[in-house]
Enzyme design. Structure first.
Site, PDB file in Angstrom:
ATOM      1  N   GLY A  29      17.386   8.335 -11.875  1.00 27.59           N
ATOM      2  CA  GLY A  29      15.911   9.165 -11.508  1.00 27.59           C
ATOM      3  C   GLY A  29      15.577   7.665 -10.687  1.00 27.59           C
ATOM      4  O   GLY A  29      15.862   6.430 -10.431  1.00 27.59           O
ATOM      5  N   GLY A  31      12.263   7.666  -9.169  1.00 30.81           N
ATOM      6  CA  GLY A  31      10.737   6.651  -8.961  1.00 30.81           C
ATOM      7  C   GLY A  31      10.474   4.886  -8.298  1.00 30.81           C
ATOM      8  O   GLY A  31      12.135   4.597  -8.072  1.00 30.81           O
ATOM      9  N   PHE A  32      10.189   4.498  -8.905  1.00 28.74           N
ATOM     10  CA  PHE A  32       9.274   3.591  -8.615  1.00 28.74           C
ATOM     11  C   PHE A  32      10.608   1.919  -8.308  1.00 28.74           C
ATOM     12  O   PHE A  32      11.270   1.850  -8.290  1.00 28.74           O
ATOM     13  CB  PHE A  32       7.705   2.742  -8.515  1.00 28.74           C
ATOM     14  CG  PHE A  32       6.857   3.562  -8.110  1.00 28.74           C
ATOM     15  CD1 PHE A  32       6.795   2.993  -6.800  1.00 28.74           C
ATOM     16  CD2 PHE A  32       6.747   4.593  -8.698  1.00 28.74           C
ATOM     17  CE1 PHE A  32       5.574   3.636  -5.583  1.00 28.74           C
ATOM     18  CE2 PHE A  32       5.264   5.306  -7.820  1.00 28.74           C
ATOM     19  CZ  PHE A  32       4.723   4.892  -6.515  1.00 28.74           C
ATOM     20  N   VAL A  97      20.826  15.562 -15.205  1.00 34.69           N
ATOM     21  CA  VAL A  97      21.300  14.793 -16.507  1.00 34.69           C
ATOM     22  C   VAL A  97      21.050  15.903 -17.489  1.00 34.69           C
ATOM     23  O   VAL A  97      19.204  15.523 -18.576  1.00 34.69           O
ATOM     24  CB  VAL A  97      20.595  13.349 -16.632  1.00 34.69           C
ATOM     25  CG1 VAL A  97      21.056  12.830 -17.958  1.00 34.69           C
ATOM     26  CG2 VAL A  97      21.529  12.582 -15.631  1.00 34.69           C
ATOM     27  N   GLU A 189     -10.276  10.920 -10.264  1.00 37.11           N
ATOM     28  CA  GLU A 189      -9.853  10.995  -9.320  1.00 37.11           C
ATOM     29  C   GLU A 189      -9.496  12.555  -9.162  1.00 37.11           C
ATOM     30  O   GLU A 189     -10.665  12.887  -7.402  1.00 37.11           O
ATOM     31  CB  GLU A 189      -8.491  10.355  -9.124  1.00 37.11           C
ATOM     32  CG  GLU A 189      -8.741   8.777  -8.347  1.00 37.11           C
ATOM     33  CD  GLU A 189      -7.530   7.970  -8.177  1.00 37.11           C
ATOM     34  OE1 GLU A 189      -7.181   6.942  -8.426  1.00 37.11           O
ATOM     35  OE2 GLU A 189      -6.631   8.670  -8.486  1.00 37.11           O
ATOM     36  N   ASP A 318       8.409   4.609 -17.529  1.00 36.45           N
ATOM     37  CA  ASP A 318       7.525   5.526 -17.797  1.00 36.45           C
ATOM     38  C   ASP A 318       8.394   6.174 -19.436  1.00 36.45           C
ATOM     39  O   ASP A 318       7.830   6.381 -20.986  1.00 36.45           O
ATOM     40  CB  ASP A 318       6.568   6.673 -16.989  1.00 36.45           C
ATOM     41  CG  ASP A 318       5.944   6.411 -16.475  1.00 36.45           C
ATOM     42  OD1 ASP A 318       5.637   5.458 -16.935  1.00 36.45           O
ATOM     43  OD2 ASP A 318       5.433   6.768 -15.157  1.00 36.45           O
ATOM     44  N   ALA A 334       2.407   2.093 -11.454  1.00 37.04           N
ATOM     45  CA  ALA A 334       3.543   1.814 -10.620  1.00 37.04           C
ATOM     46  C   ALA A 334       3.789   0.292 -10.059  1.00 37.04           C
ATOM     47  O   ALA A 334       5.295   0.214 -10.200  1.00 37.04           O
ATOM     48  CB  ALA A 334       3.338   2.098  -9.124  1.00 37.04           C
TER      49      ALA A 334
END
Length: 448
Positions: A29, A31-32, A97, A189, A318, A334
């Site tokens: 992964g 991501g952040f 994966v 948003e 997450d 994040a």
């Protein structure tokens, strides 16, 4: 990291670390959390393999601005290989994966290959949760990937285009009705920007319709918007949304979604564009590991973010269920993912004998989340910010929100591009990414 593959990769042969080889850290992964781990292990004397099923890192907090035509995809995503081109210790693999074998220390990949590891970090993120109604995904897409964002953008823009040609008043109204399900930060948003797009940006460009007559519905099963924020900020957000022309439907869940519309409680609303922002579920990491998970499917980890009984496996972001000191779960934001990634990098270095700057210091203490505040924007000129010790709302909060997001973007070019797009939108009221791309349009505007 979502679980839909975008490309098949050649099989990768199993690799077992030899005694003379550097310690092998596999991070799944990008991501952040995943990126923060790789950054934190720089010059740590380890060999890193970073696996992701997409070739880019995505700045998810601004994904809704791609979906609502403010930003282009290239302004919030960066090729992973480019980010680590100067890191010979990092190997990047594009692949999916499919499972983990903790006993053999293998990561199994789609296509039959596998990768051996000494330390494994799962940072595979989350996907949409439709609470048992997965069939809704086709008509109510969520927002987790660039593909999701461009799909939503296409449906929004095509709705106006089809309404311009439609002569039946009922069908035209259905095309000009937009529903966002879920009033957390993403839903708020999205609804705010869609309202501004319809009521302030597009109305002079169409001849047969008045886009200002569009209905934008924000639907929430709970009693208020932005439930994680203090009530005073939640009330401000509600008033700001209503000022933009958003209709708030609170306290009643959605019971059905179809191509013709949605049912809220027992009331049917004809609507051709629905966006899902109501819930997420973790990736299948818990099933891969056959370990305990919470109700959202997140892996229950210990105080060092390890899988219980597997000190060589970390789960972060997450994908992990982590408790704060007060017993509440660490939020899926994040800053939390970045903090967990940085922490795991420190733990790995400490366990390897104090390499890098740690010297002979003991292993880091248990992970503790530092709340850096909650932020949400309502349209282009208002926001709410909760730092705990300070709460802001209105225009000044919007500027704080914007500066914070620009600061966390990767690279000077991206910061400049996003700042310019926001400034142009703020001054002119125009959106710079209103292109209908990707996908063959059908009669209902969905991908054919």
């Amino acid at each position: 990291m979502s679980q839909t593959p975008i490309a098949a990769e050649p099989a990768v042969s199993s690799v077992e670390a030899q005694p003379s080889e550097p310690h092998h850290v596999v991070v799944v992964g990008a991501g952040f959390a995943g990126l923060q781990i790789v950054l934190g292990l720089k010059r740590a004397g380890v060999r890193i393999t970073l696996i992701d099923q997409r070739n880019h890192h995505l700045f998810q907090p601004l994904l809704y601005q791609v979906a609502t035509t403010i930003l282009a995809t290239s302004e919030i995503a960066w090729p992973i290989r480019r980010l680590f081109r100067d890191r010979p210790d990092v190997t990047t693999l594009l692949g999916q994966v499919t499972g983990i074998d903790p006993q053999a220390r293998l990561v199994q990949l789609e296509g039959g290959g596998s990768i051996g590891y000494d330390t494994l970090v799962l940072a595979t993120g989350a996907r949409h949760s439709y609470f048992g109604r997965d069939e809704w995904e086709e008509v109510a897409p969520g927002l987790k990937t660039l593909e999701d964002a461009t799909t939503i953008r296409r449906r929004i823009l095509l709705a106006f285009e089809h309404a311009e040609r439609e002569t039946d008043p009922a069908k035209r109204q259905a095309l000009l009705t937009f529903a966002v399900i879920g009033a957390g930060p993403t839903g708020v948003e999205l609804a705010g920007i869609i309202a501004e797009l319809a009521k302030q940006t597009l109305w002079r460009e169409f001849r047969n319709i008045d886009t200002r007559q569009a209905r934008i519905l924000l639907i929430e099963a709970g009693s208020r918007v932005l439930a994680a924020f203090p009530e005073e900020l939640s009330d401000y957000a509600r008033r700001a949304l209503e000022k933009l022309g958003v209709e708030l439907l609170l306290g009643t869940p959605v019971s059905e979604c179809t191509t013709e519309g949605l049912t809220i409680g027992t009331q049917f609303v004809a609507c051709r564009t629905i966006v899902w922002a109501a819930g997420v579920a973790a990736s299948p990491a818990a099933a891969w590991l056959a370990t305990e998970a919470d109700r959202a499917g997140r892996v229950m980890v210990d105080e060092h973010l390890n899988v219980p009984g597997n000190p060589d496996i970390f789960v972060v972001g997450d994908t992990a269920s982590v408790k704060m000191a007060d017993g509440k779960p660490v939020p899926g934001v994040a800053p939390a993912a970045k903090q967990q990634g940085a922490y795991v990098a420190r733990v790995i270095k400490a366990r390897l004998g104090g390499k890098a700057r740690f010297g002979d210091k003991p292993a880091p203490p248990p992970f503790r989340y530092r709340n850096q505040g909650n932020l949400a924007t309502i349209g282009k000129r208002a926001a709410v910010v909760d730092f705990g010790w300070m709460r802001l709302r209105g225009a000044i909060a919007w500027w704080v929100w914007g500066i914070a997001h620009i600061f966390f973007l990767i690279g000077t070019r991206s910061r400049a591009a996003v700042a310019w797009s926001w400034l142009w939108s703020y001054i002119s009221g125009q959106h710079s990414a209103r292109l209908i791309t990707q996908g063959r349009k059908t009669g209902d505007g969905r991908k054919g």
